[in-house]
Design a protein around this motif. Sequence first.
Motif, PDB file in Angstrom:
ATOM      1  N   GLN A 124       0.842  -1.194   0.000  1.00 58.15           N
ATOM      2  CA  GLN A 124       0.000   0.000   0.000  1.00 58.15           C
ATOM      3  C   GLN A 124       0.878   1.245   0.000  1.00 58.15           C
ATOM      4  O   GLN A 124       1.871   1.309   0.710  1.00 58.15           O
ATOM      5  N   TYR A 125       0.497   2.219  -0.806  1.00 61.35           N
ATOM      6  CA  TYR A 125       1.267   3.443  -0.952  1.00 61.35           C
ATOM      7  C   TYR A 125       0.532   4.607  -0.294  1.00 61.35           C
ATOM      8  O   TYR A 125      -0.691   4.730  -0.398  1.00 61.35           O
ATOM      9  N   TYR A 126       1.309   5.459   0.386  1.00 61.39           N
ATOM     10  CA  TYR A 126       0.726   6.602   1.086  1.00 61.39           C
ATOM     11  C   TYR A 126       1.523   7.864   0.757  1.00 61.39           C
ATOM     12  O   TYR A 126       2.759   7.834   0.682  1.00 61.39           O
ATOM     13  N   ASP A 127       0.814   8.948   0.585  1.00 66.05           N
ATOM     14  CA  ASP A 127       1.455  10.260   0.506  1.00 66.05           C
ATOM     15  C   ASP A 127       1.417  10.863   1.907  1.00 66.05           C
ATOM     16  O   ASP A 127       0.343  11.062   2.477  1.00 66.05           O
ATOM     17  N   ALA A 128       2.588  11.120   2.452  1.00 64.82           N
ATOM     18  CA  ALA A 128       2.674  11.619   3.834  1.00 64.82           C
ATOM     19  C   ALA A 128       3.299  13.017   3.848  1.00 64.82           C
ATOM     20  O   ALA A 128       4.174  13.330   3.031  1.00 64.82           O
ATOM     21  N   PHE A 129       2.831  13.827   4.784  1.00 63.46           N
ATOM     22  CA  PHE A 129       3.360  15.189   4.933  1.00 63.46           C
ATOM     23  C   PHE A 129       3.581  15.471   6.411  1.00 63.46           C
ATOM     24  O   PHE A 129       2.747  15.123   7.255  1.00 63.46           O
ATOM     25  N   ARG A 130       4.708  16.082   6.721  1.00 60.68           N
ATOM     26  CA  ARG A 130       5.016  16.423   8.102  1.00 60.68           C
ATOM     27  C   ARG A 130       5.347  17.920   8.192  1.00 60.68           C
ATOM     28  O   ARG A 130       6.135  18.438   7.400  1.00 60.68           O
ATOM     29  N   ASP A 131       4.728  18.563   9.161  1.00 60.65           N
ATOM     30  CA  ASP A 131       5.017  19.971   9.457  1.00 60.65           C
ATOM     31  C   ASP A 131       5.509  20.029  10.900  1.00 60.65           C
ATOM     32  O   ASP A 131       4.726  19.861  11.839  1.00 60.65           O
ATOM     33  N   ILE A 132       6.809  20.220  11.090  1.00 58.91           N
ATOM     34  CA  ILE A 132       7.450  20.021  12.392  1.00 58.91           C
ATOM     35  C   ILE A 132       8.063  21.334  12.883  1.00 58.91           C
ATOM     36  O   ILE A 132       8.661  22.094  12.098  1.00 58.91           O
ATOM     37  N   ASN A 133       7.935  21.570  14.170  1.00 54.10           N
ATOM     38  CA  ASN A 133       8.568  22.726  14.806  1.00 54.10           C
ATOM     39  C   ASN A 133       9.454  22.221  15.955  1.00 54.10           C
ATOM     40  O   ASN A 133       8.972  21.583  16.884  1.00 54.10           O
ATOM     41  N   LEU A 134      10.759  22.485  15.874  1.00 56.50           N
ATOM     42  CA  LEU A 134      11.712  21.972  16.855  1.00 56.50           C
ATOM     43  C   LEU A 134      12.484  23.124  17.493  1.00 56.50           C
ATOM     44  O   LEU A 134      12.906  24.061  16.807  1.00 56.50           O
ATOM     45  N   ASP A 135      12.693  23.035  18.804  1.00 57.33           N
ATOM     46  CA  ASP A 135      13.494  24.013  19.533  1.00 57.33           C
ATOM     47  C   ASP A 135      14.683  23.312  20.169  1.00 57.33           C
ATOM     48  O   ASP A 135      14.530  22.270  20.808  1.00 57.33           O
ATOM     49  N   TYR A 136      15.866  23.883  19.995  1.00 53.60           N
ATOM     50  CA  TYR A 136      17.084  23.370  20.618  1.00 53.60           C
ATOM     51  C   TYR A 136      17.704  24.493  21.447  1.00 53.60           C
ATOM     52  O   TYR A 136      17.957  25.583  20.927  1.00 53.60           O
ATOM     53  N   LEU A 137      17.933  24.232  22.722  1.00 55.48           N
ATOM     54  CA  LEU A 137      18.397  25.260  23.642  1.00 55.48           C
ATOM     55  C   LEU A 137      19.852  25.034  24.054  1.00 55.48           C
ATOM     56  O   LEU A 137      20.289  23.906  24.252  1.00 55.48           O
ATOM     57  N   LYS A 138      20.576  26.133  24.147  1.00 58.57           N
ATOM     58  CA  LYS A 138      21.962  26.151  24.653  1.00 58.57           C
ATOM     59  C   LYS A 138      22.875  25.191  23.892  1.00 58.57           C
ATOM     60  O   LYS A 138      23.512  24.301  24.458  1.00 58.57           O
ATOM     61  N   ILE A 139      22.940  25.384  22.585  1.00 57.71           N
ATOM     62  CA  ILE A 139      23.876  24.631  21.758  1.00 57.71           C
ATOM     63  C   ILE A 139      25.227  25.339  21.824  1.00 57.71           C
ATOM     64  O   ILE A 139      25.366  26.481  21.380  1.00 57.71           O
ATOM     65  N   PRO A 140      26.270  24.699  22.393  1.00 54.61           N
ATOM     66  CA  PRO A 140      27.557  25.381  22.595  1.00 54.61           C
ATOM     67  C   PRO A 140      28.480  25.269  21.380  1.00 54.61           C
ATOM     68  O   PRO A 140      28.609  24.213  20.767  1.00 54.61           O
ATOM     69  N   VAL A 141      29.133  26.379  21.058  1.00 49.39           N
ATOM     70  CA  VAL A 141      30.159  26.395  20.015  1.00 49.39           C
ATOM     71  C   VAL A 141      31.309  27.256  20.528  1.00 49.39           C
ATOM     72  O   VAL A 141      31.098  28.426  20.867  1.00 49.39           O
ATOM     73  N   ASP A 142      32.517  26.673  20.590  1.00 50.10           N
ATOM     74  CA  ASP A 142      33.637  27.461  21.121  1.00 50.10           C
ATOM     75  C   ASP A 142      34.042  28.536  20.119  1.00 50.10           C
ATOM     76  O   ASP A 142      34.001  28.320  18.904  1.00 50.10           O
ATOM     77  N   ALA A 143      34.405  29.700  20.652  1.00 53.84           N
ATOM     78  CA  ALA A 143      34.650  30.879  19.814  1.00 53.84           C
ATOM     79  C   ALA A 143      36.103  31.327  19.843  1.00 53.84           C
ATOM     80  O   ALA A 143      36.409  32.466  19.498  1.00 53.84           O
ATOM     81  N   SER A 144      37.009  30.443  20.259  1.00 50.21           N
ATOM     82  CA  SER A 144      38.430  30.786  20.322  1.00 50.21           C
ATOM     83  C   SER A 144      39.171  30.131  19.168  1.00 50.21           C
ATOM     84  O   SER A 144      39.045  28.924  18.936  1.00 50.21           O
ATOM     85  N   VAL A 145      39.959  30.917  18.480  1.00 49.39           N
ATOM     86  CA  VAL A 145      40.718  30.382  17.352  1.00 49.39           C
ATOM     87  C   VAL A 145      41.826  29.444  17.827  1.00 49.39           C
ATOM     88  O   VAL A 145      42.296  28.585  17.069  1.00 49.39           O
ATOM     89  N   LYS A 146      42.259  29.571  19.099  1.00 49.88           N
ATOM     90  CA  LYS A 146      43.355  28.758  19.619  1.00 49.88           C
ATOM     91  C   LYS A 146      42.909  27.369  20.062  1.00 49.88           C
ATOM     92  O   LYS A 146      43.722  26.457  20.166  1.00 49.88           O
ATOM     93  N   MET A 147      41.645  27.210  20.372  1.00 49.68           N
ATOM     94  CA  MET A 147      41.159  25.942  20.900  1.00 49.68           C
ATOM     95  C   MET A 147      40.838  24.949  19.779  1.00 49.68           C
ATOM     96  O   MET A 147      40.292  25.316  18.742  1.00 49.68           O
ATOM     97  N   ASN A 148      41.175  23.691  20.027  1.00 51.19           N
ATOM     98  CA  ASN A 148      40.842  22.627  19.085  1.00 51.19           C
ATOM     99  C   ASN A 148      39.348  22.340  19.170  1.00 51.19           C
ATOM    100  O   ASN A 148      38.839  21.965  20.227  1.00 51.19           O
ATOM    101  N   ASP A 149      38.633  22.525  18.061  1.00 54.78           N
ATOM    102  CA  ASP A 149      37.175  22.377  18.066  1.00 54.78           C
ATOM    103  C   ASP A 149      36.748  20.963  18.469  1.00 54.78           C
ATOM    104  O   ASP A 149      35.759  20.790  19.190  1.00 54.78           O
ATOM    105  N   GLU A 150      37.494  19.963  18.016  1.00 50.00           N
ATOM    106  CA  GLU A 150      37.142  18.578  18.344  1.00 50.00           C
ATOM    107  C   GLU A 150      37.243  18.323  19.841  1.00 50.00           C
ATOM    108  O   GLU A 150      36.369  17.695  20.443  1.00 50.00           O
TER     109      GLU A 150
END
Length: 342
Positions: A172-198
């Motif tokens: 059986q075949y279906y046409d499916a549609f999803r309308d999604i709203n996602l929130d992600y809080l406090k995603i950290p990214v280091d901002a120093s050029v000297k620090m190893n990102d990994e």
Amino acid sequence: MILHYKCPSCGSEMRFDSESGDLSCQSCGKHENIENYPEELVTARFSVDEANEYHCENCGAVLLTTAETAATSCSYCGAAVVIADRLSGQLVPAKVIPFTISKEESMAAFQKWCRKGLLTPKGFMTADRIKSITGMYVPFWLFDLNSKVQVSAECTKVRTYTQGEYIYTETQYYDAFRDINLDYLKIPVDASVKMNDELMDKLEPYPYDQLKDFKTPYLAGYIAEKYNFTDEELLPRAKDKISSYIESYIASTFSGYHSTHYKTKHIDTRNVKSNYVLLPVWMISYDYNKSDYTFAMNGQTGKVVGKPPISTGKVTAWFSGIAVGTFFALKCVSFMMGGGFW
């Protein structure tokens, strides 16, 4: 402007104490609560393209720093100093997570971590070649992101059944549609050029419930740097960090189908809010077999990350043990099935 914290009782140097969370006098032991500490940040700016010269208020020696340094120690008298004009205007962090692990505790935790290395050389596991342990407040941007996702897909449900002498497969075949709203809080990214990102990524997670309003006394006795990258420049990295979670969530909404073919997928991720924060990191330099190794420790949780050397002998013995064990297991199975053991 140089900030140097003096004890009101004896005039000696005060530093941030990770155990109590207060400013602590190195001589008489007096403590002062940072939350009640009077603090005024100046609004002066400085050139980001060159080193700047400052003078230690304790001994008068020249403090020659890079343009990124916001807190350091005097090379002559060891006094903890904070360069306030590098923490002013747009350079003021919104929040800080103070150190809760002291230098002595970080040393002991690192030595314990080294002893757990099953494939590391025996000489490395003794952890007796530590060159330096430096407490640093690393600049991060914390992003609150919102993702609006619209997906259309063709999905199938497959049913197999027997009727008489025939086996039927019904799709059986279906046409499916999803309308999604996602929130992600406090995603950290280091901002120093000297620090190893990994390395910085692997130090996560930080206990963000421990974030405090920024006050310069938290930096006393540690090294701190201002950010090299703005939140706009680091937004692509923040989006990339959540991309796999978005894809996983989309897939979970189609879990009832046997197959899913995406026809269209539109993901619009935007920055709702970003805060400039300082997070505590112990940087550890280790000398082993004429090579330098760098490790990082989360200054709140004690988590250690880095790549230790690998012992060739231990790796060989480990794989040999697996090979012998597998051979013995197969021979046992063969014997139980009626074959000879050898």
